[in-house]
Design an enzyme around this catalytic site. Structure first.
Site, PDB file in Angstrom:
ATOM      1  N   ASP A  21       0.835  -1.208   0.000  1.00  0.00           N
ATOM      2  CA  ASP A  21       0.000   0.000   0.000  1.00  0.00           C
ATOM      3  C   ASP A  21       0.868   1.256   0.000  1.00  0.00           C
ATOM      4  OD1 ASP A  21      -1.956  -1.876   0.260  1.00  0.00           O
ATOM      5  OD2 ASP A  21      -2.784  -1.123   2.139  1.00  0.00           O
ATOM      6  N   THR A 135      -8.147  -3.126  10.134  1.00  0.00           N
ATOM      7  CA  THR A 135      -8.346  -4.373   9.384  1.00  0.00           C
ATOM      8  C   THR A 135      -9.686  -5.027   9.674  1.00  0.00           C
ATOM      9  OG1 THR A 135      -7.569  -6.641   9.118  1.00  0.00           O
ATOM     10  CG2 THR A 135      -7.078  -5.609  11.221  1.00  0.00           C
ATOM     11  N   TYR A 159      -2.427 -10.545  15.520  1.00  0.00           N
ATOM     12  CA  TYR A 159      -2.452  -9.386  14.627  1.00  0.00           C
ATOM     13  C   TYR A 159      -3.748  -8.592  14.817  1.00  0.00           C
ATOM     14  CZ  TYR A 159      -3.280  -6.970  10.152  1.00  0.00           C
ATOM     15  OH  TYR A 159      -3.592  -6.032   9.193  1.00  0.00           O
ATOM     16  N   LYS A 163      -4.416  -4.773  16.200  1.00  0.00           N
ATOM     17  CA  LYS A 163      -5.092  -3.778  15.349  1.00  0.00           C
ATOM     18  C   LYS A 163      -6.371  -3.259  16.005  1.00  0.00           C
ATOM     19  CE  LYS A 163      -2.604  -3.371  11.461  1.00  0.00           C
ATOM     20  NZ  LYS A 163      -2.251  -2.123  10.785  1.00  0.00           N
TER      21      LYS A 163
END
Ligand code: NAP
Ligand code: F7E
Length: 363
Positions: A21, A135, A159, A163
Protein backbone atom coordinates in the site's frame (compact mmCIF):
# COMPACT_ATOMS: atom_id res chain seq x y z
CA UNK A 1 9.25 22.82 -9.44
CA UNK A 2 10.67 25.98 -7.80
CA UNK A 3 10.92 26.70 -4.07
CA UNK A 4 7.84 28.98 -3.97
CA UNK A 5 5.58 26.19 -5.26
CA UNK A 6 7.08 23.86 -2.65
CA UNK A 7 5.47 26.12 -0.04
CA UNK A 8 2.00 25.32 -1.36
CA UNK A 9 2.57 21.58 -1.65
CA UNK A 10 1.05 19.35 1.01
CA UNK A 11 3.48 17.27 3.02
CA UNK A 12 2.56 13.70 3.87
CA UNK A 13 4.33 11.04 5.90
CA UNK A 14 3.76 7.42 4.86
CA UNK A 15 5.04 4.81 7.29
CA UNK A 16 5.76 1.44 5.70
CA UNK A 17 6.48 3.09 2.35
CA UNK A 18 8.25 -0.04 1.08
CA UNK A 19 5.11 -2.18 1.46
CA UNK A 20 2.34 -2.82 -1.05
CA UNK A 21 0.00 0.00 0.00
CA UNK A 22 2.91 2.33 0.74
CA UNK A 23 4.04 2.07 -2.87
CA UNK A 24 0.61 2.65 -4.43
CA UNK A 25 -0.19 5.50 -2.04
CA UNK A 26 3.17 7.13 -2.72
CA UNK A 27 2.54 7.12 -6.44
CA UNK A 28 -0.93 8.55 -5.95
CA UNK A 29 0.18 11.36 -3.62
CA UNK A 30 3.10 12.29 -5.88
CA UNK A 31 0.66 12.49 -8.80
CA UNK A 32 -1.47 14.82 -6.69
CA UNK A 33 1.52 17.10 -6.06
CA UNK A 34 2.43 16.11 -2.49
CA UNK A 35 5.88 16.07 -0.91
CA UNK A 36 6.07 12.51 0.39
CA UNK A 37 8.30 11.40 3.26
CA UNK A 38 8.24 7.61 3.37
CA UNK A 39 9.60 5.75 6.35
CA UNK A 40 11.34 2.39 6.56
CA UNK A 41 12.45 0.83 9.81
CA UNK A 42 16.11 0.95 10.83
CA UNK A 43 17.68 -2.38 10.00
CA UNK A 44 14.60 -3.48 8.04
CA UNK A 45 14.29 -4.16 4.35
CA UNK A 46 16.00 -1.51 2.25
CA UNK A 47 14.61 -3.13 -0.86
CA UNK A 48 12.43 -0.52 -2.50
CA UNK A 49 11.50 -2.71 -5.48
CA UNK A 50 7.83 -1.75 -5.30
CA UNK A 51 8.60 1.97 -5.59
CA UNK A 52 10.97 1.08 -8.42
CA UNK A 53 8.38 -0.95 -10.25
CA UNK A 54 5.89 1.95 -10.08
CA UNK A 55 8.58 4.30 -11.41
CA UNK A 56 8.63 6.64 -8.40
CA UNK A 57 11.74 5.53 -6.51
CA UNK A 58 13.76 8.54 -7.71
CA UNK A 59 10.94 11.08 -7.83
CA UNK A 60 12.28 14.46 -6.62
CA UNK A 61 9.39 14.85 -4.17
CA UNK A 62 9.85 11.45 -2.53
CA UNK A 63 12.15 11.29 0.47
CA UNK A 64 12.77 7.91 2.05
CA UNK A 65 14.01 7.95 5.63
CA UNK A 66 14.65 5.53 8.45
CA UNK A 67 12.34 5.87 11.40
CA UNK A 68 11.99 3.77 14.54
CA UNK A 69 8.26 3.56 15.20
CA UNK A 70 8.91 2.04 18.60
CA UNK A 71 10.68 5.20 19.77
CA UNK A 72 8.52 8.09 20.98
CA UNK A 73 11.55 10.38 20.72
CA UNK A 74 11.91 9.49 17.04
CA UNK A 75 8.24 10.16 16.37
CA UNK A 76 8.32 13.50 18.20
CA UNK A 77 11.38 14.54 16.19
CA UNK A 78 9.78 13.39 12.92
CA UNK A 79 6.67 15.51 13.46
CA UNK A 80 8.71 18.48 14.61
CA UNK A 81 11.01 18.39 11.60
CA UNK A 82 8.46 17.68 8.85
CA UNK A 83 5.29 19.36 10.20
CA UNK A 84 3.18 17.14 7.89
CA UNK A 85 -0.44 17.91 7.06
CA UNK A 86 -1.17 14.19 6.79
CA UNK A 87 0.27 10.99 8.26
CA UNK A 88 -0.66 7.64 6.70
CA UNK A 89 0.36 4.97 9.16
CA UNK A 90 0.70 1.78 7.13
CA UNK A 91 3.74 0.10 8.70
CA UNK A 92 2.94 -3.17 10.45
CA UNK A 93 3.83 -6.82 10.61
CA UNK A 94 0.78 -7.56 8.48
CA UNK A 95 0.74 -11.35 8.17
CA UNK A 96 -1.91 -13.07 10.29
CA UNK A 97 -0.12 -16.42 9.90
CA UNK A 98 3.19 -14.95 11.12
CA UNK A 99 1.45 -13.24 14.03
CA UNK A 100 0.68 -16.66 15.52
CA UNK A 101 4.41 -17.46 15.41
CA UNK A 102 5.64 -14.02 16.55
CA UNK A 103 2.90 -12.64 18.81
CA UNK A 104 5.09 -10.32 20.88
CA UNK A 105 6.88 -8.67 17.98
CA UNK A 106 3.60 -8.29 16.10
CA UNK A 107 1.56 -6.87 18.97
CA UNK A 108 4.27 -4.63 20.42
CA UNK A 109 5.30 -3.25 17.03
CA UNK A 110 1.75 -2.44 15.97
CA UNK A 111 0.63 -0.95 19.28
CA UNK A 112 3.75 1.13 19.97
CA UNK A 113 3.96 2.50 16.45
CA UNK A 114 0.43 3.88 16.49
CA UNK A 115 0.60 5.19 20.05
CA UNK A 116 3.90 7.00 19.43
CA UNK A 117 2.61 8.70 16.29
CA UNK A 118 -0.65 9.77 17.94
CA UNK A 119 1.23 11.09 20.95
CA UNK A 120 3.68 12.98 18.73
CA UNK A 121 0.82 14.54 16.80
CA UNK A 122 -0.95 15.53 20.02
CA UNK A 123 2.17 17.15 21.44
CA UNK A 124 3.92 18.59 18.39
CA UNK A 125 1.60 19.01 15.38
CA UNK A 126 -1.98 18.87 16.69
CA UNK A 127 -3.53 19.79 13.33
CA UNK A 128 -1.89 16.89 11.47
CA UNK A 129 -4.44 14.44 10.07
CA UNK A 130 -3.73 10.80 10.98
CA UNK A 131 -4.78 7.67 9.09
CA UNK A 132 -4.65 4.31 10.86
CA UNK A 133 -4.62 1.18 8.67
CA UNK A 134 -7.21 -0.93 10.46
CA UNK A 135 -8.35 -4.37 9.38
CA UNK A 136 -11.44 -6.48 8.83
CA UNK A 137 -9.69 -9.09 11.00
CA UNK A 138 -11.10 -7.25 14.04
CA UNK A 139 -14.56 -8.55 13.10
CA UNK A 140 -13.78 -12.20 12.52
CA UNK A 141 -17.41 -13.06 12.17
CA UNK A 142 -18.36 -16.69 11.99
CA UNK A 143 -21.42 -15.90 9.91
CA UNK A 144 -21.65 -14.56 6.39
CA UNK A 145 -23.46 -11.29 7.14
CA UNK A 146 -22.03 -8.05 5.78
CA UNK A 147 -19.71 -6.26 8.21
CA UNK A 148 -20.24 -2.54 8.75
CA UNK A 149 -18.61 0.00 11.05
CA UNK A 150 -21.16 -1.12 13.68
CA UNK A 151 -20.47 -4.86 13.58
CA UNK A 152 -19.29 -6.31 16.89
CA UNK A 153 -15.56 -6.96 17.22
CA UNK A 154 -14.04 -10.36 17.96
CA UNK A 155 -10.30 -10.48 17.18
CA UNK A 156 -9.07 -14.05 16.92
CA UNK A 157 -5.33 -13.76 16.30
CA UNK A 158 -2.45 -11.65 17.68
CA UNK A 159 -2.45 -9.39 14.63
CA UNK A 160 -6.15 -8.64 14.99
CA UNK A 161 -5.76 -8.12 18.72
CA UNK A 162 -3.10 -5.47 18.11
CA UNK A 163 -5.09 -3.78 15.35
CA UNK A 164 -8.17 -3.60 17.55
CA UNK A 165 -6.08 -1.78 20.12
CA UNK A 166 -4.84 0.73 17.53
CA UNK A 167 -8.39 1.22 16.34
CA UNK A 168 -9.39 2.23 19.87
CA UNK A 169 -6.23 4.31 20.35
CA UNK A 170 -7.13 6.37 17.27
CA UNK A 171 -10.74 6.78 18.43
CA UNK A 172 -9.51 7.77 21.92
CA UNK A 173 -7.14 10.47 20.65
CA UNK A 174 -9.93 11.81 18.47
CA UNK A 175 -12.42 11.93 21.33
CA UNK A 176 -10.05 12.99 24.14
CA UNK A 177 -7.63 15.33 22.38
CA UNK A 178 -9.41 16.38 19.20
CA UNK A 179 -6.77 14.75 17.00
CA UNK A 180 -8.01 14.32 13.42
CA UNK A 181 -7.57 10.55 13.52
CA UNK A 182 -9.45 8.19 11.20
CA UNK A 183 -9.39 4.43 10.80
CA UNK A 184 -9.84 2.60 7.52
CA UNK A 185 -11.24 -0.83 8.35
CA UNK A 186 -9.66 -2.45 5.35
CA UNK A 187 -10.73 -5.78 3.88
CA UNK A 188 -8.14 -7.80 1.94
CA UNK A 189 -6.62 -5.95 -0.98
CA UNK A 190 -4.11 -7.42 -3.34
CA UNK A 191 -2.00 -6.56 -6.37
CA UNK A 192 1.06 -7.64 -8.36
CA UNK A 193 3.03 -5.94 -5.55
CA UNK A 194 1.62 -8.24 -2.85
CA UNK A 195 4.17 -10.22 -0.84
CA UNK A 196 4.05 -13.92 -1.87
CA UNK A 197 3.48 -15.01 1.72
CA UNK A 198 -0.16 -13.93 1.24
CA UNK A 199 -2.34 -16.48 -0.46
CA UNK A 200 -3.32 -14.55 -3.61
CA UNK A 201 0.25 -13.82 -4.69
CA UNK A 202 1.34 -17.31 -3.66
CA UNK A 203 -1.32 -18.66 -6.03
CA UNK A 204 -0.63 -16.33 -8.97
CA UNK A 205 3.13 -16.76 -8.79
CA UNK A 206 2.74 -20.56 -8.71
CA UNK A 207 0.18 -20.56 -11.52
CA UNK A 208 2.66 -18.56 -13.62
CA UNK A 209 5.55 -20.91 -12.85
CA UNK A 210 3.48 -24.02 -13.54
CA UNK A 211 2.23 -22.56 -16.84
CA UNK A 212 5.84 -21.88 -17.86
CA UNK A 213 7.15 -25.28 -16.75
CA UNK A 214 9.15 -23.94 -13.79
CA UNK A 215 7.08 -25.65 -11.06
CA UNK A 216 4.75 -28.60 -10.96
CA UNK A 217 2.55 -28.31 -7.88
CA UNK A 218 1.19 -25.68 -5.48
CA UNK A 219 0.54 -26.55 -1.84
CA UNK A 220 -2.07 -24.58 0.08
CA UNK A 221 -3.89 -24.65 3.41
CA UNK A 222 -7.62 -24.08 3.81
CA UNK A 223 -9.17 -23.96 0.33
CA UNK A 224 -12.63 -23.22 1.70
CA UNK A 225 -11.58 -19.99 3.46
CA UNK A 226 -13.44 -17.01 2.05
CA UNK A 227 -12.26 -13.44 1.71
CA UNK A 228 -13.52 -10.13 0.36
CA UNK A 229 -10.63 -9.41 -2.04
CA UNK A 230 -10.13 -6.04 -3.76
CA UNK A 231 -7.39 -4.29 -5.68
CA UNK A 232 -4.88 -2.26 -3.64
CA UNK A 233 -4.87 0.56 -6.22
CA UNK A 234 -8.56 1.17 -5.46
CA UNK A 235 -7.98 1.00 -1.70
CA UNK A 236 -5.29 3.70 -1.53
CA UNK A 237 -7.76 6.05 -3.24
CA UNK A 238 -10.18 5.30 -0.37
CA UNK A 239 -7.43 5.80 2.20
CA UNK A 240 -6.64 9.24 0.78
CA UNK A 241 -10.33 10.21 0.67
CA UNK A 242 -10.72 9.28 4.34
CA UNK A 243 -8.23 12.01 5.28
CA UNK A 244 -9.85 14.59 2.96
CA UNK A 245 -13.23 14.33 4.73
CA UNK A 246 -14.52 17.28 6.76
CA UNK A 247 -14.54 15.25 9.95
CA UNK A 248 -12.41 12.35 11.18
CA UNK A 249 -14.32 9.06 11.16
CA UNK A 250 -13.97 5.33 10.59
CA UNK A 251 -14.81 3.62 7.32
CA UNK A 252 -15.07 0.07 6.05
CA UNK A 253 -13.36 -0.31 2.66
CA UNK A 254 -14.49 -3.50 0.93
CA UNK A 255 -15.85 -4.86 -2.36
CA UNK A 256 -19.00 -6.44 -0.89
CA UNK A 257 -18.21 -9.73 -2.63
CA UNK A 258 -16.55 -12.78 -1.15
CA UNK A 259 -14.82 -15.68 -2.84
CA UNK A 260 -13.05 -18.80 -1.59
CA UNK A 261 -9.37 -19.60 -1.92
CA UNK A 262 -10.54 -22.38 -4.24
CA UNK A 263 -12.33 -19.80 -6.45
CA UNK A 264 -9.18 -17.68 -6.56
CA UNK A 265 -7.08 -20.72 -7.57
CA UNK A 266 -9.50 -21.52 -10.38
CA UNK A 267 -9.45 -17.93 -11.69
CA UNK A 268 -5.67 -17.61 -11.46
CA UNK A 269 -4.94 -20.86 -13.29
CA UNK A 270 -7.54 -19.97 -15.94
CA UNK A 271 -5.69 -16.67 -16.37
CA UNK A 272 -2.52 -18.67 -16.96
CA UNK A 273 -4.23 -20.87 -19.55
CA UNK A 274 -4.91 -23.94 -17.37
CA UNK A 275 -8.44 -25.17 -16.56
CA UNK A 276 -8.87 -26.98 -13.22
CA UNK A 277 -11.37 -29.23 -11.43
CA UNK A 278 -11.29 -29.91 -7.69
CA UNK A 279 -11.66 -33.46 -6.33
CA UNK A 280 -11.63 -34.98 -2.85
CA UNK A 281 -12.28 -33.56 0.59
CA UNK A 282 -10.40 -31.66 3.31
CA UNK A 283 -6.67 -32.44 3.34
CA UNK A 284 -7.16 -34.95 0.51
CA UNK A 285 -8.58 -32.33 -1.85
CA UNK A 286 -6.61 -31.73 -5.05
CA UNK A 287 -7.03 -29.75 -8.27
CA UNK A 288 -6.41 -31.56 -11.53
CA UNK A 289 -5.86 -30.14 -15.01
CA UNK A 290 -8.95 -30.30 -17.24
CA UNK A 291 -7.89 -27.98 -20.01
CA UNK A 292 -4.65 -26.52 -21.37
CA UNK A 293 -4.58 -23.69 -23.90
CA UNK A 294 -2.39 -24.27 -26.96
CA UNK A 295 0.33 -21.79 -25.98
CA UNK A 296 0.85 -23.47 -22.59
CA UNK A 297 0.65 -26.99 -24.06
CA UNK A 298 3.44 -26.08 -26.55
CA UNK A 299 5.57 -24.46 -23.84
CA UNK A 300 5.11 -27.23 -21.25
CA UNK A 301 4.61 -30.53 -23.10
CA UNK A 302 4.96 -32.49 -19.85
CA UNK A 303 1.80 -30.87 -18.40
CA UNK A 304 -0.99 -33.44 -18.87
CA UNK A 305 -4.77 -33.52 -18.48
CA UNK A 306 -5.65 -35.12 -15.13
CA UNK A 307 -2.35 -34.09 -13.54
CA UNK A 308 -2.52 -32.80 -9.94
CA UNK A 309 -1.25 -29.22 -9.78
CA UNK A 310 -2.73 -28.09 -6.46
CA UNK A 311 -2.89 -30.05 -3.22
CA UNK A 312 -3.58 -29.36 0.43
CA UNK A 313 -0.79 -29.27 2.97
CA UNK A 314 -2.20 -29.05 6.52
CA UNK A 315 1.01 -27.26 7.60
CA UNK A 316 -0.61 -24.15 6.13
CA UNK A 317 -3.73 -24.47 8.27
CA UNK A 318 -4.04 -21.85 11.02
CA UNK A 319 -4.78 -22.48 14.70
CA UNK A 320 -8.10 -20.77 14.05
CA UNK A 321 -9.61 -19.60 10.78
CA UNK A 322 -11.51 -16.32 10.56
CA UNK A 323 -14.43 -15.40 8.36
CA UNK A 324 -16.20 -15.88 6.07
CA UNK A 325 -16.07 -12.11 6.01
CA UNK A 326 -17.55 -9.69 3.60
CA UNK A 327 -17.64 -5.94 4.01
CA UNK A 328 -20.29 -3.32 3.38
CA UNK A 329 -18.62 -0.13 2.12
CA UNK A 330 -21.88 1.88 1.98
CA UNK A 331 -20.68 4.51 4.46
CA UNK A 332 -17.53 5.18 2.42
CA UNK A 333 -19.57 5.27 -0.77
CA UNK A 334 -22.07 7.77 0.60
CA UNK A 335 -19.69 9.99 2.60
CA UNK A 336 -16.55 9.81 0.45
CA UNK A 337 -17.85 8.82 -2.98
CA UNK A 338 -15.52 5.82 -2.87
CA UNK A 339 -16.12 2.50 -4.56
CA UNK A 340 -13.96 -0.17 -6.13
CA UNK A 341 -13.44 -0.15 -9.88
CA UNK A 342 -11.57 -3.45 -10.30
CA UNK A 343 -13.41 -6.79 -10.23
CA UNK A 344 -11.98 -9.97 -8.73
CA UNK A 345 -11.58 -11.39 -12.25
CA UNK A 346 -9.66 -8.29 -13.39
CA UNK A 347 -7.49 -8.37 -10.25
CA UNK A 348 -6.65 -12.03 -10.80
CA UNK A 349 -5.78 -11.43 -14.44
CA UNK A 350 -3.62 -8.44 -13.51
CA UNK A 351 -1.69 -10.47 -10.94
CA UNK A 352 -1.20 -13.59 -13.07
CA UNK A 353 -0.10 -11.54 -16.10
CA UNK A 354 2.44 -9.68 -13.97
CA UNK A 355 3.78 -12.96 -12.56
CA UNK A 356 4.02 -14.54 -16.02
CA UNK A 357 5.98 -11.49 -17.21
CA UNK A 358 8.27 -11.75 -14.16
CA UNK A 359 8.98 -15.45 -14.70
CA UNK A 360 9.64 -14.85 -18.41
CA UNK A 361 12.10 -12.09 -17.61
CA UNK A 362 13.82 -14.21 -14.95
CA UNK A 363 12.48 -11.98 -12.15
P1 NAP B 1 2.91 -4.85 3.72
O1 NAP B 1 3.08 -4.99 2.24
O2 NAP B 1 3.23 -6.01 4.59
O3 NAP B 1 3.75 -3.58 4.18
C1 NAP B 1 3.95 -3.28 5.52
C2 NAP B 1 5.23 -2.48 5.66
O4 NAP B 1 5.43 -2.26 7.06
C3 NAP B 1 6.47 -3.19 5.12
O5 NAP B 1 7.18 -2.31 4.30
C4 NAP B 1 7.26 -3.53 6.39
O6 NAP B 1 8.66 -3.38 6.23
C5 NAP B 1 6.79 -2.47 7.36
N1 NAP B 1 6.96 -2.93 8.75
C6 NAP B 1 6.64 -4.14 9.26
N2 NAP B 1 6.92 -4.17 10.57
C7 NAP B 1 7.43 -2.97 10.88
C8 NAP B 1 7.92 -2.37 12.08
N3 NAP B 1 7.92 -3.04 13.23
N4 NAP B 1 8.39 -1.11 12.02
C9 NAP B 1 8.39 -0.42 10.86
N5 NAP B 1 7.96 -0.93 9.69
C10 NAP B 1 7.47 -2.18 9.71
O7 NAP B 1 1.39 -4.46 4.07
P2 NAP B 1 0.30 -3.72 3.16
O8 NAP B 1 -0.50 -4.76 2.46
O9 NAP B 1 0.95 -2.63 2.40
O10 NAP B 1 -0.66 -3.12 4.29
C11 NAP B 1 -0.49 -1.79 4.76
C12 NAP B 1 -1.21 -1.66 6.08
O11 NAP B 1 -2.59 -1.98 5.92
C13 NAP B 1 -0.68 -2.59 7.18
O12 NAP B 1 -0.75 -1.89 8.40
C14 NAP B 1 -1.67 -3.73 7.19
O13 NAP B 1 -1.74 -4.33 8.47
C15 NAP B 1 -2.96 -3.00 6.84
N6 NAP B 1 -3.93 -3.84 6.16
C16 NAP B 1 -3.62 -4.41 4.97
C17 NAP B 1 -4.58 -5.19 4.34
C18 NAP B 1 -4.30 -5.85 3.01
O14 NAP B 1 -5.12 -6.68 2.60
N7 NAP B 1 -3.24 -5.49 2.31
C19 NAP B 1 -5.86 -5.36 4.91
C20 NAP B 1 -6.11 -4.75 6.14
C21 NAP B 1 -5.15 -3.98 6.75
P3 NAP B 1 9.68 -4.60 6.16
O15 NAP B 1 9.75 -4.93 4.70
O16 NAP B 1 10.93 -4.02 6.73
O17 NAP B 1 9.09 -5.71 6.98
O1 F7E C 1 -4.80 -15.52 3.92
C1 F7E C 1 -6.01 -19.00 3.52
C2 F7E C 1 -5.77 -18.49 4.92
O2 F7E C 1 -2.49 -14.74 4.42
C3 F7E C 1 -6.07 -15.48 3.31
C4 F7E C 1 -3.54 -9.36 5.46
O3 F7E C 1 -3.37 -8.36 4.51
O4 F7E C 1 -5.89 -9.53 5.04
C5 F7E C 1 -4.68 -10.26 5.06
O5 F7E C 1 -4.75 -11.33 5.98
C6 F7E C 1 -6.78 -16.80 3.52
C7 F7E C 1 -6.74 -17.31 4.96
O6 F7E C 1 -4.39 -13.06 4.26
C8 F7E C 1 -2.93 -20.54 2.41
O7 F7E C 1 -6.04 -19.51 5.88
C9 F7E C 1 -5.03 -21.04 2.47
O8 F7E C 1 -8.01 -17.75 5.29
O9 F7E C 1 -3.55 -14.11 2.23
P1 F7E C 1 -3.71 -14.36 3.67
P2 F7E C 1 -5.25 -12.79 5.58
O10 F7E C 1 -4.90 -13.70 6.67
O11 F7E C 1 -6.68 -12.72 5.16
C10 F7E C 1 -6.27 -8.97 6.30
C11 F7E C 1 -7.56 -8.19 6.11
C12 F7E C 1 -5.18 -8.17 6.92
O12 F7E C 1 -5.42 -7.19 7.62
C13 F7E C 1 -3.81 -8.74 6.83
O13 F7E C 1 -2.84 -7.72 7.03
O14 F7E C 1 -6.11 -17.80 2.75
N1 F7E C 1 -4.90 -19.80 2.99
N2 F7E C 1 -3.83 -21.52 2.11
C14 F7E C 1 -3.62 -19.45 2.97
N3 F7E C 1 -3.01 -18.32 3.35
C15 F7E C 1 -1.67 -18.23 3.17
N4 F7E C 1 -1.02 -17.10 3.51
N5 F7E C 1 -0.94 -19.29 2.63
C16 F7E C 1 -1.54 -20.46 2.24
O15 F7E C 1 -0.87 -21.38 1.75
Amino acid sequence: MDDSSNLTMKTAVITGVAGQDGAYLTRMLLDKGYQVHGTVRPGGSTDLWRLDSLGVRNHPHLHVLQHDLCSLVDSLALMDRLQPQEVYHLAAQSSVARSFEEPHATVNGIQQGTLNLLEAIRKVTPTTRFFEAGTSEIFSTKHSALCTELTAFHPRNPYALAKLSTYWATVNYRESFNVFGSVGILFNHESPLRDPRFVTRKITSSAARIALGEASVLELGNLAARRDWGYAGDYVEGIWRILQADQPDDFVLATQRSASVRDFVRLAFAGAGIGLAFQGQAEHEVAVVTDIVDGVADQVPCLKLGQVVVRVNPDFYRPIETGPSIGDPSKARLALGWQVSTSLEELCKLMVSADIARVKSGG
